[in-house]
Scaffold this active site. Structure first.
Site, short mmCIF file in Angstrom:
data_model
loop_
_atom_site.label_atom_id
_atom_site.label_comp_id
_atom_site.label_asym_id
_atom_site.label_seq_id
_atom_site.Cartn_x
_atom_site.Cartn_y
_atom_site.Cartn_z
N TYR A 188 -38.97 21.75 14.39
CA TYR A 188 -37.56 21.51 14.70
C TYR A 188 -37.45 21.13 16.17
CZ TYR A 188 -32.75 22.17 16.04
OH TYR A 188 -31.50 21.96 16.56
N GLU A 211 5.30 -10.23 -19.50
CA GLU A 211 4.63 -8.94 -19.59
C GLU A 211 4.22 -8.65 -21.02
OE1 GLU A 211 3.72 -7.26 -16.96
OE2 GLU A 211 4.70 -8.78 -15.73
N ARG A 252 -2.66 9.05 -10.74
CA ARG A 252 -3.79 9.19 -11.68
C ARG A 252 -5.11 9.47 -10.97
NH1 ARG A 252 -3.31 4.03 -15.49
NH2 ARG A 252 -1.98 3.25 -13.79
N GLY A 305 -52.23 27.23 21.25
CA GLY A 305 -51.66 27.57 19.97
C GLY A 305 -50.93 28.91 20.03
N SER A 314 -50.13 24.07 18.37
CA SER A 314 -49.45 24.40 17.13
C SER A 314 -48.73 25.73 17.25
CB SER A 314 -50.47 24.47 15.98
OG SER A 314 -51.11 23.22 15.81
N ALA A 317 0.83 -1.21 0.00
CA ALA A 317 0.00 0.00 0.00
C ALA A 317 0.86 1.25 0.00
CB ALA A 317 -0.93 -0.01 1.21
N ALA A 318 1.97 1.21 -0.73
CA ALA A 318 2.93 2.32 -0.70
C ALA A 318 2.83 3.24 -1.90
CB ALA A 318 4.35 1.77 -0.60
N GLY A 330 9.75 -0.80 -6.70
CA GLY A 330 9.18 -2.01 -7.27
C GLY A 330 8.61 -2.94 -6.22
N THR A 331 7.86 -3.92 -6.70
CA THR A 331 7.13 -4.82 -5.80
C THR A 331 8.06 -5.73 -5.01
OG1 THR A 331 6.79 -6.27 -7.72
CG2 THR A 331 4.98 -4.78 -7.12
#
Length: 499
Positions: free
Chosen positions: A371, A160, A16, A428, A410, A10-11, A81-82
């Protein structure tokens, strides 16, 4: 298998993606991509997990630690590289502590399943391989490394795209980059893999050629669904993987007894939980750790994030976050439940109601246009239409308490801190600024004044004045008499609450 080390790479920078967020932390179905991979490898019960971080490690490392606190984190300062990344992982563990099998996976393959990895490991152990590749058979293999097999299906090499012959390019079995290694072989191979290639990088797949040269067995296990080994390098690929993963999740819940009326417009995150006989109507998003109990109906057009929905509840055209909706309660339409909302069993939050940090008791109702913030509403209480819980004085927040079976009118405003007792009521239009004792009625509006002939005098020549003139004299007086009659002692005041 007695010992299993999983290395998650995960480095990478993920340029992109064009994002300030590291590639592996981009979310798919409510989890980061690396979170999906860690969830899959955790199901294997590994002896240890090593995550290799590099680019924006200050963000990736704590994220991984939060998901898998026991994971070893190895830092690849330069991305060479891997094979170099795996070498960094092995050094973090120590060669002496490495035995059994090493599985290498990638942090940007969110559709990867634990069962696919388990089958890969089973084949690796059964065949006694030095290396076993998780491969995929695809219709269009362009751009991928090809798995070249010899007689009897033995893996001879990984070639490849740029190095392949025309015959090899016709092969449709591709390399995923996910590999299982005999730990002793890997430790030896990592010291012999060179970087004599166009990019000057150390490729882990070169270990296959080293194994074949040493006469060691190499295998490949095709994954059932090639989408599992796809990575996301940009936002378009991320969205495509999200669509596939959501389709998988929705289909899985339907097979568990959930009715999803329109899968195409339904989104369910990976950590959501649904009971059998839940019904999900079109346009619903169940996000985060949302949990929905049996016989509940959600939708249409509702978004719930990190919510709990009780058995038999109905939630219609609602947006809710970190809210609890009790069994057989009703919410919506057009309701907004903010964090801290708890609605009791058989309670109601109705149309165009917003709630926040509010506990609404069993059977209590807030039916219309209100509310409710920083409040506690008792069992069986009813809040009248258009009520505002004025919880903020410009500096501090204050709470309002409404007692059991209270009935408020109300168009009320409760200027917190306010306490309305059990069985109390309000008229009310009342503004409540203090304590209303149990069983009392609070009113704050003055008596109604009637100014006869106002429209004719102040709005001459208008349709309003013409209508008043046509009504004739005495009409207003009849209305006044009716209103006064309704105000007799002991009767409900005008504007009192309605269910």
């Amino acid at each position: 298998m007695t010992e299993l080390t999983v290395v998650v790479l995960a480095a990478g920078g993920g340029t992109r993606m064009k994002s300030k967020t590291p590639k592996v932390l981009h979310e798919v179905c409510g989890r980061s991509m690396v979170g999906h991979v860690l969830a899959a490898v955790r199901e294997l019960g590994p002896s240890r997990v090593v995550t290799v971080v590099g680019h924006q490690r200050e963000l990736v490392e704590p994220h991984v630690a939060g998901l898998l606190p026991d994971a070893v984190v190895a830092v690849q300062e330069e991305q060479l590289g891997t094979a170099h990344a795996v070498r960094v992982a092995v050094e973090a563990v120590g060669h002496d502590g490495l035995g059994g099998t090493v599985l290498v996976a990638y942090g940007d393959t969110p559709l990867l399943r634990a069962e696919s990895l388990r089958r890969l490991l089973d084949d690796h152990a059964a065949d006694g391989n030095a290396v076993t590749v998780l491969s995929g058979v695809v219709v269009e293999p362009f751009g991928y490394g090809r798995i070249v097999r010899g007689g009897g299906g033995v893996v001879e090499a990984i070639v490849e795209e740029r190095d392949a012959t025309d015959e090899q390019r016709a092969i449709n079995e591709i390399n995923s980059g996910i590999l299982a290694f005999d730990a002793a072989f890997l430790a030896d191979a990592l010291g012999r893999i060179g970087n004599d290639n166009a990019k000057g990088e150390y490729y882990l797949t070169d270990a296959v050629a080293l194994a074949r040269a040493a006469g060691l067995p190499v295998g490949a296990r095709p994954v059932d669904d090639p989408a599992e080994i796809e990575g996301a390098n940009d936002r378009a690929q991320l969205a495509a993987l999200g669509r596939l993963l959501n389709q998988r999740i929705v289909t899985g819940w339907m097979r568990e007894g959930v009715t999803v009326v329109d899968p195409a417009t339904t989104w369910i995150d990976a950590d959501a939980e649904l009971a059998p006989d839940v019904t999900v109507l079109p346009g619903v998003q169940l996000l985060g750790a949302t949990k929905v109990e049996e016989d509940a109906v959600v939708g249409p057009d509702s978004t719930l994030r990190d919510c709990e929905v009780g058995a038999g509840a109905k939630v219609v055209r609602t947006h809710a976050e970190l809210a609890v909706i009790g069994a057989e309660a009703n919410v919506g339409p057009f309701s907004y439940l903010r964090p801290g909302t708890v609605l009791g069993a058989k309670g109601k939050i109705g149309g165009f109601v917003e709630t926040k940090n509010a506990t609404i008791g069993d059977g209590a109702k807030v039916p219309h246009l209100s509310y409710v913030g920083d409040a506690e509403i008792g069992e069986g209480a009813n809040i009248g239409a258009g009520t505002i819980f004025a919880n903020y004085d410009g500096v501090d927040k204050h709470r309002t308490t409404v007692g059991k079976h209270a009935k408020t009118g109300s168009n009320n405003t409760f200027v917190a801190p306010v306490s309305i007792g059990d069985g109390a009521g309000t008229g009310g239009g009342t503004v409540v600024r203090g304590v209303v004792p149990a069983g009392a009625l609070a009113v704050s509006a003055g008596p109604m004044r009637i100014m006869e002939g106002w429209a004719q005098r102040r709005r001459p020549g208008t349709e309003q004045a013409a209508a008043a003139e046509a009504a004739g004299p005495g009409t207003a007086g009849e209305h006044e008499a009716s209103h006064n009659a309704s105000q007799r002692v002991g009767e409900t005041p005008a504007g009192a609450s309605e269910s």
